[in-house]
Design a protein around this motif. Sequence first.
Motif, mmCIF file in Angstrom:
data_model
loop_
_atom_site.group_PDB
_atom_site.id
_atom_site.type_symbol
_atom_site.label_atom_id
_atom_site.label_comp_id
_atom_site.label_asym_id
_atom_site.label_seq_id
_atom_site.Cartn_x
_atom_site.Cartn_y
_atom_site.Cartn_z
ATOM 1 N N MET A 206 90.860 9.853 21.762
ATOM 2 C CA MET A 206 89.407 9.914 21.900
ATOM 3 C C MET A 206 88.800 8.571 22.286
ATOM 4 O O MET A 206 87.637 8.526 22.707
ATOM 5 C CB MET A 206 88.789 10.395 20.588
ATOM 6 C CG MET A 206 89.301 11.745 20.123
ATOM 7 S SD MET A 206 88.723 13.122 21.134
ATOM 8 C CE MET A 206 87.116 13.419 20.409
ATOM 9 N N ASP A 207 89.533 7.484 22.151
ATOM 10 C CA ASP A 207 89.029 6.174 22.561
ATOM 11 C C ASP A 207 89.290 5.932 24.044
ATOM 12 O O ASP A 207 88.424 5.415 24.754
ATOM 13 C CB ASP A 207 89.682 5.070 21.724
ATOM 14 C CG ASP A 207 89.284 5.144 20.260
ATOM 15 O OD1 ASP A 207 88.134 5.545 19.979
ATOM 16 O OD2 ASP A 207 90.116 4.832 19.392
ATOM 17 N N GLU A 208 90.497 6.302 24.498
ATOM 18 C CA GLU A 208 90.791 6.129 25.921
ATOM 19 C C GLU A 208 89.962 7.068 26.775
ATOM 20 O O GLU A 208 89.479 6.684 27.846
ATOM 21 C CB GLU A 208 92.277 6.370 26.180
ATOM 22 C CG GLU A 208 92.667 6.232 27.641
ATOM 23 C CD GLU A 208 94.120 6.565 27.911
ATOM 24 O OE1 GLU A 208 94.542 6.541 29.077
ATOM 25 O OE2 GLU A 208 94.851 6.859 26.941
ATOM 26 N N TRP A 209 89.796 8.284 26.323
ATOM 27 C CA TRP A 209 89.004 9.274 27.063
ATOM 28 C C TRP A 209 87.666 9.442 26.345
ATOM 29 O O TRP A 209 87.465 10.368 25.564
ATOM 30 C CB TRP A 209 89.764 10.594 27.163
ATOM 31 C CG TRP A 209 90.994 10.470 28.001
ATOM 32 C CD1 TRP A 209 92.251 10.159 27.595
ATOM 33 C CD2 TRP A 209 91.070 10.641 29.427
ATOM 34 N NE1 TRP A 209 93.117 10.119 28.656
ATOM 35 C CE2 TRP A 209 92.424 10.415 29.793
ATOM 36 C CE3 TRP A 209 90.146 10.967 30.415
ATOM 37 C CZ2 TRP A 209 92.844 10.502 31.118
ATOM 38 C CZ3 TRP A 209 90.578 11.059 31.726
ATOM 39 C CH2 TRP A 209 91.909 10.829 32.069
ATOM 40 N N ASN A 210 86.774 8.527 26.615
ATOM 41 C CA ASN A 210 85.481 8.489 25.937
ATOM 42 C C ASN A 210 84.383 8.284 26.977
ATOM 43 O O ASN A 210 84.243 7.186 27.523
ATOM 44 C CB ASN A 210 85.464 7.348 24.909
ATOM 45 C CG ASN A 210 84.157 7.298 24.142
ATOM 46 O OD1 ASN A 210 83.311 8.171 24.276
ATOM 47 N ND2 ASN A 210 83.989 6.269 23.337
ATOM 48 N N PRO A 211 83.596 9.303 27.288
ATOM 49 C CA PRO A 211 82.559 9.149 28.325
ATOM 50 C C PRO A 211 81.475 8.151 27.947
ATOM 51 O O PRO A 211 80.735 7.699 28.817
ATOM 52 C CB PRO A 211 81.987 10.565 28.457
ATOM 53 C CG PRO A 211 82.277 11.220 27.152
ATOM 54 C CD PRO A 211 83.586 10.645 26.685
ATOM 55 N N GLU A 212 81.368 7.807 26.682
ATOM 56 C CA GLU A 212 80.355 6.838 26.261
ATOM 57 C C GLU A 212 80.752 5.405 26.573
ATOM 58 O O GLU A 212 79.890 4.524 26.607
ATOM 59 C CB GLU A 212 80.091 6.983 24.760
ATOM 60 C CG GLU A 212 79.611 8.359 24.347
ATOM 61 C CD GLU A 212 79.547 8.482 22.831
ATOM 62 O OE1 GLU A 212 79.063 7.536 22.194
ATOM 63 O OE2 GLU A 212 79.988 9.511 22.293
ATOM 64 N N ALA A 213 82.028 5.160 26.784
ATOM 65 C CA ALA A 213 82.486 3.784 27.016
ATOM 66 C C ALA A 213 83.716 3.785 27.909
ATOM 67 O O ALA A 213 84.749 3.228 27.555
ATOM 68 C CB ALA A 213 82.780 3.094 25.687
ATOM 69 N N ASP A 214 83.608 4.426 29.073
ATOM 70 C CA ASP A 214 84.728 4.489 30.014
ATOM 71 C C ASP A 214 84.516 3.452 31.105
ATOM 72 O O ASP A 214 83.602 3.596 31.934
ATOM 73 C CB ASP A 214 84.835 5.891 30.621
ATOM 74 C CG ASP A 214 86.158 6.108 31.348
ATOM 75 O OD1 ASP A 214 86.672 5.132 31.924
ATOM 76 O OD2 ASP A 214 86.676 7.239 31.334
ATOM 77 N N PRO A 215 85.326 2.399 31.149
ATOM 78 C CA PRO A 215 85.094 1.350 32.150
ATOM 79 C C PRO A 215 85.338 1.794 33.587
ATOM 80 O O PRO A 215 84.906 1.113 34.518
ATOM 81 C CB PRO A 215 86.095 0.259 31.730
ATOM 82 C CG PRO A 215 87.181 0.994 31.005
ATOM 83 C CD PRO A 215 86.499 2.127 30.300
ATOM 84 N N ASP A 216 86.016 2.914 33.783
ATOM 85 C CA ASP A 216 86.311 3.380 35.131
ATOM 86 C C ASP A 216 85.202 4.243 35.717
ATOM 87 O O ASP A 216 85.279 4.621 36.886
ATOM 88 C CB ASP A 216 87.621 4.179 35.141
ATOM 89 C CG ASP A 216 88.821 3.322 34.773
ATOM 90 O OD1 ASP A 216 88.900 2.193 35.273
ATOM 91 O OD2 ASP A 216 89.656 3.769 33.961
#
Length: 731
Positions: free
Chosen positions: A483-493
Amino acid sequence: RDAPMRAMPCAKALPSAPIDGQRRLLSRVHARGRAGAKTTRTCAGESSMSSSSSAAMDIQQKIEALRRENEALRAELSAGALRAMKMSAPEARVETKVETPVVVEEVKEVSERAAGDVGASASAFEELPPAYEGTSSYASESRMEDILVADVTPEAAVETVEESANGDEAPHAVDTAMFAEPVPEREAVVTEAAMPTKTVIKTENPMQIVFVTSEVAPWSKTGGLADVCGSLPQALVARGHRVMVIAPRYLNQTKNDKLYEGAFDTCVKSKLGCFGAAHEVGYFHQVRNGVDYVFVDHPSYQRPGGLYGDSFGVYGDNQFRFTLLAHAACEAPLVLPFTDMGGRYGDDVVFVANDWHAGLVPTLVASKYRKHGVYNNARTICAIHNILHQGVEPATTFPNLGVPDEWYGTMEYQYPEHMRAHELDKGLVVNILKGAIATSDRVLTVSEGYAYEITTPEGGKGMEDLLLSRKHNLDGIANGIDMDEWNPEADPDCAAPYSVVDLGGKLECKRALQKELGLPVRDDVPLMGFIGRLDWQKGPDLLQAALHDMMREDVQVVMLGSGLPELEDFMRWAEQTYKDKFRGWVGFSVPMAHRITAGCDILLMPSRFEPCGLNQLYAMRYGTLPIAHATGGLKDTITAHNSFGDVEKVLSGTADLQAGEGVGTGWLFNDMNSDALMWAIRSACDVYRNNPKMWRAMQTQAMTQDLSWDAAGLKWEQIFEWAKIDKPWCQ
């Protein structure tokens, strides 16, 4: 010239900020007043020294009035009236008639521009498609406050006046782009309102668990197996278990080689008897988030290419490489000291053997160790991630595996006649996965649907009878996601952050993706994506068959993947043929996968079979609704669209999903043909265009699911406990 100067609101300032800001305002207005008076004399040419002195006196009087007001403001703040000021500050005005035209006119210009920005932002909100419009009061109120504060605070206003007076163009202080707002504020609100922090409850029965795998993220990865072995152990450690993950130490002359630099050499060596000799392996150890990651070191894992093959095909010595891995894994809990880190694991452990690459572990534990009194308290779990790959080699290779001869029957498999090479071929092989199924204490797959499918002739790939005989020890648990890697609230990509509370950033991601790919930037057209291998299992050939029908619809399609050359050529052809509707990316890019997941409205997953699947979980996490073939884990994790669901309850978070009040999280089609696929696509497009509130509710239901490994970890823990309760299945 008599326009009133606006008193600056302090809605978002610290208690001392309004006082300090007004002090700076007083000094700057004083200085600008003198400069303004001088400018007036120079431009007009008719003003006298007496008018200049009179203007200066007027300014001095106004300064004294503002100073007195400043003292009153300090008294109010000290009395604790800050909250009351917040509510009334926008209405307060200081009727100051400054005789310096430069200051008055430019302050008036700043006020008008600020009001214009607010109006422009408000109109931008009204133009949003309903499917992406933020529905919370926070979404509109906080943006209005940000714009007002940014353009009307004392410092910002005076700085703008000074720059304009010097002849420079005043910079626009606020980004009024749709839903543009500071990430920290968005994250704080979402964290409190939509994603409350969960407290992980420690288990009352901690165990020692050993995962054996051919790949583990982030060190080595080709698919979902690496994600499972990278994330699930960390969730189990959070529950209070002690977990070790054993994988090869690949050095393939790629950038991933640097990831192993964090692992230190334990200086422990083991000599493993297999393939007619004693082969020495080493162990490297790294601790990450409480998990002991152990990497087996041997020259066979150090070569250019991929994990299992290179451009010339699959490595011919894979049986040897993964036989070494299984033997080394059985020795690791007994020989690695883990000094000052809890000591040796010992033989009271639970082995999780993932796929055929680790399939010898249950067979070795049952045939080689238990007869000598070792691992009698241990249990083995055979985890099947894809039964299509079984580790099959000619029967003559059995003596190389290091398994006692009397256990040959557990691994022998005979192909049916129609699958044999010629009439003299008896079809006898050794099947490592078959041996794991036959000797492990329990069998586990990555979804309940797949657990059933592998007991049928269509899905069992020759193992259906054996699995059916073990159905009472066969379970299925759907995977979770990081849930951290795939997080729309904080996705750098991604182009912009967003959450289930405010989906405005998703529209920005869609526009950015369309622009990056050279597609027409349109909010009203459904943007559909495909991410995956271009092979028979993932079903891209079904998209190829349905492409002409899809292009007749008003949709856009983007595909990301690599695999069969004919399907790669199809993507290139489709992009040239439908330049305004189709884009194909041959290859794989993790950042692009994130951008497609965030920017698309719909994710296409026409897989012929799918043990679990992760892309649909990532998509639902990002509010992208999947269209998938109803098979395996796809059927388990996607809730089919329910047009009779209660939209209002779903949006408010009060819907009883078990009672049928949910609206669904995607679309499923049963028949593996283009007509069934097009039915699902047309149904989804109809909801997107004609029922935006239903679409928003489906996004809400998809994004508010618990897709974390914490939930999946509890189910895995239950399987471990059942295995420990029962006696060893085979010894």
